[in-house]
Design a protein around this motif. Structure first.
Motif, short mmCIF file in Angstrom:
data_model
loop_
_atom_site.label_atom_id
_atom_site.label_comp_id
_atom_site.label_asym_id
_atom_site.label_seq_id
_atom_site.Cartn_x
_atom_site.Cartn_y
_atom_site.Cartn_z
N TYR A 31 -6.69 -2.00 -8.64
CA TYR A 31 -7.61 -0.94 -9.06
C TYR A 31 -7.13 -0.13 -10.27
CZ TYR A 31 -5.16 2.40 -5.79
OH TYR A 31 -4.26 3.18 -5.10
N GLY B 270 -9.82 -9.83 -5.15
CA GLY B 270 -10.20 -8.60 -5.84
C GLY B 270 -11.58 -8.69 -6.47
N THR C 105 -2.58 -0.68 6.37
CA THR C 105 -3.95 -0.75 5.86
C THR C 105 -4.86 0.26 6.55
OG1 THR C 105 -3.64 -3.10 5.40
CG2 THR C 105 -5.91 -2.28 5.45
N ALA D 60 0.00 -5.04 1.56
CA ALA D 60 -1.37 -5.02 1.02
C ALA D 60 -1.58 -3.87 0.06
CB ALA D 60 -2.37 -4.94 2.17
N LEU E 17 -7.29 -7.97 1.53
CA LEU E 17 -5.93 -8.13 1.01
C LEU E 17 -4.89 -8.01 2.11
CD1 LEU E 17 -6.11 -6.14 -2.36
CD2 LEU E 17 -5.71 -8.59 -2.10
N SER E 18 -5.16 -7.14 3.09
CA SER E 18 -4.21 -6.99 4.20
C SER E 18 -4.09 -8.28 4.98
CB SER E 18 -4.64 -5.84 5.12
OG SER E 18 -5.76 -6.20 5.92
N ARG F 26 -12.07 -4.61 0.27
CA ARG F 26 -11.05 -5.33 -0.48
C ARG F 26 -9.66 -5.06 0.10
NH1 ARG F 26 -10.86 -3.93 -6.60
NH2 ARG F 26 -10.00 -2.00 -5.79
N THR F 27 -9.39 -3.82 0.46
CA THR F 27 -8.09 -3.49 1.04
C THR F 27 -7.85 -4.26 2.32
OG1 THR F 27 -8.26 -1.25 0.12
CG2 THR F 27 -6.62 -1.60 1.83
N ASP G 13 -2.21 5.84 -1.14
CA ASP G 13 -1.54 4.54 -1.24
C ASP G 13 -0.06 4.64 -1.60
OD1 ASP G 13 -3.76 3.18 -0.42
OD2 ASP G 13 -4.41 2.61 -2.42
N ASP H 201 -3.11 -3.72 -3.78
CA ASP H 201 -4.36 -3.00 -4.04
C ASP H 201 -4.21 -2.02 -5.20
OD1 ASP H 201 -7.03 -2.58 -3.55
OD2 ASP H 201 -6.70 -1.02 -2.05
N ASP I 72 -12.77 -0.34 0.40
CA ASP I 72 -12.07 -0.53 1.67
C ASP I 72 -12.10 -1.98 2.13
OD1 ASP I 72 -11.35 2.08 1.81
OD2 ASP I 72 -12.80 2.66 3.35
N SER J 182 -6.74 3.34 4.68
CA SER J 182 -8.20 3.47 4.67
C SER J 182 -8.66 4.85 5.10
CB SER J 182 -8.82 2.40 5.58
OG SER J 182 -8.55 1.11 5.09
#
Length: 447
Positions: free
Chosen positions: A357, A126, A290, A349, A138-139, A134-135, A304, A353, A132, A294
């Protein structure tokens, strides 16, 4: 964060690989579950207790490591945890048949190492990436959960088959952890938060997103709703694959001889199939979740939690059909288990996320730790054990048979369908409030 893009990718790769080994170790036991039952002469509830004691240790220590991770060297904390984790795992492989309680203790102590890693690693990603990117990072990190789980399942079964002793299943993965501790020291340069962020005063409203101090209902929002949704998600994930395989194996025994009472042996073919399903559906589900998130976030900021709701609500009927069709159609069982796991994997993921955030950077480790603790308390700490208790209660006082063993576990497994629907409802409610909470954190971080 002052870290180059190349170094950020290298650090993420090391963290992902350790996460893969993490879940391989955690699920190796699941691949030899019936062999452990036979070796120690224990009931279904005692088998479920293996997961419960591990999760209890893990969740009790997570807040401590989250607190330390926000204040001290995250690299040192994780490396020490890896060494402890590998040593205890190796030690647990020498437990003999008269000491099932000792196996429970060692599985509980493994939680020390895992708590030191799992609470800190996602927060590092993070810090390294935003939005995006970061997402997607994380995925990749969370793909390692179902892939590692499936590989651990396969590893446990395969090693037991090759050696004839389930103890070797625990010994095979131990050597990787010590190696990865050194990889973490050498290859990763963990980011340091900018002083402008670290020096800010932290209002209680943002200190940990599910323990907000405001009393008005409108100020609670994402906090409780997202966490309750995550409870149900964590309730299902440790139950579906290991108990599904056990249910299928008992059904096969029932079809061959309903009234027989000999103890079931570990079926390597069933374990390989369910391990492969877990790996395949995990990769596919996380990537699809993911990718959809996105794209959909460009249209609506509520994407999300809505995707999480779809995943939970869609998994429930799939799991139900897998259960009720188990006796009549083995291929249908495999198909619906695969669909159910795919829908659950959409969330891995995304739920992480959401947490990152709605929490300011300097308190992400603490928030991650507190969420882990609360979600395990009402989630996977008790779910395998609860399924085992239901199964034992149904069998109590009845003549033993393969049919009874199958049906008792089948009825216990039905609980998962109701939990899936409940979780979907919590995520739908989260969607109403996630936008405003996210904007407040962004405004605070920018000053």
């Amino acid at each position: 964060s002052g870290t180059s893009l190349r170094q950020s990718y290298l650090t993420t790769a090391v963290l992902c690989y350790i996460n893969l080994l993490n879940y391989m170790d955690r699920w190796t036991i699941a691949g030899v579950l019936q062999e452990i039952k036979k070796y120690f002469h224990v009931k279904d509830s005692s088998l479920g207790l293996l997961q419960t004691v591990f999760i209890c240790s893990f969740m009790l220590l997570a807040p401590l490591f989250g607190y330390l991770g926000d204040r001290y060297s995250r690299k040192i904390i994780m490396c020490v945890g890896l060494v402890i984790w590998s040593g205890i795992t190796l030690g647990s492989s020498f437990v003999t048949e008269s000491y099932y309680w000792l196996l429970l203790v060692t599985r509980g102590l493994v939680g020390i190492g895992e708590a030191s890693y799992s609470t800190i690693a996602p927060t590092i990603i993070g810090d390294l990436f935003v939005k995006d990117k970061r997402t997607w990072m994380l995925s990749i990190f969370y793909i390692c959960i179902p892939v590692g789980s499936g590989l651990g399942y396969i590893l446990g079964s395969s090693v037991k088959q090759a050696t004839g002793d389930w103890h070797w299943a625990l010994r095979t993965s131990t050597k990787f952890f010590l190696v990865e501790a050194f990889h973490l020291i050498i290859a990763s340069t963990l980011p340091v938060l900018p002083p402008t962020i670290r020096s800010k005063n932290i209002p209680s409203h943002y200190s940990c997103f599910f323990f907000k101090v405001h009393l008005s209902i409108k100020d609670k929002r994402v906090s409780e709703l997202h966490t309750f949704g995550y409870y149900t998600f964590k309730f299902l994930t440790p139950v579906v694959s290991p108990w599904s395989s056990t249910l299928h194996m008992r059904n096969n025994k029932n079809i061959k001889s309903p009234t027989a009472v000999e103890k079931p042996n570990c079926n390597i073919q069933d374990n390989l199939i369910f391990g492969a399903i877990t790996v395949g559906t995990g990769v596919f589900g996380v990537l699809i979740g993911t990718a959809v998130a996105s794209r959909w976030k460009k249209i609506t900021p509520h994407a999300d939690p809505l995707i999480c709701a779809v995943g939970m609500l869609s998994s429930a009927p799939c799991l139900y059909l897998a259960i009720v069709l188990a006796q009549s159609s083995t291929p249908a069982t495999y198909v619906f288990i695969a669909l159910g796991e795919t829908f659950l994997s959409l969330n891995w993921a995304i739920v992480a996320d959401i947490l990152l955030y709605v929490v300011i950077p300097t308190r992400r480790s603490t928030a991650e730790a507190l969420q882990i603790t609360l979600c395990h308390v009402l989630g996977d700490a008790g779910s395998p054990y609860l399924i085992g208790i239901i199964s034992d209660a149904i069998q109590e006082g009845k003549p033993d048979s393969h049919l009874l063993r199958f049906q008792s576990l089948e009825y216990g497994f039905m609980l998962c369908t109701f939990v899936g629907v409940l979780g979907g409802g919590f995520f739908l409610l989260t969607a109403f409030f996630v936008k405003e909470d996210r904007e407040k954190v962004e405004q605070f971080t920018k000053g």
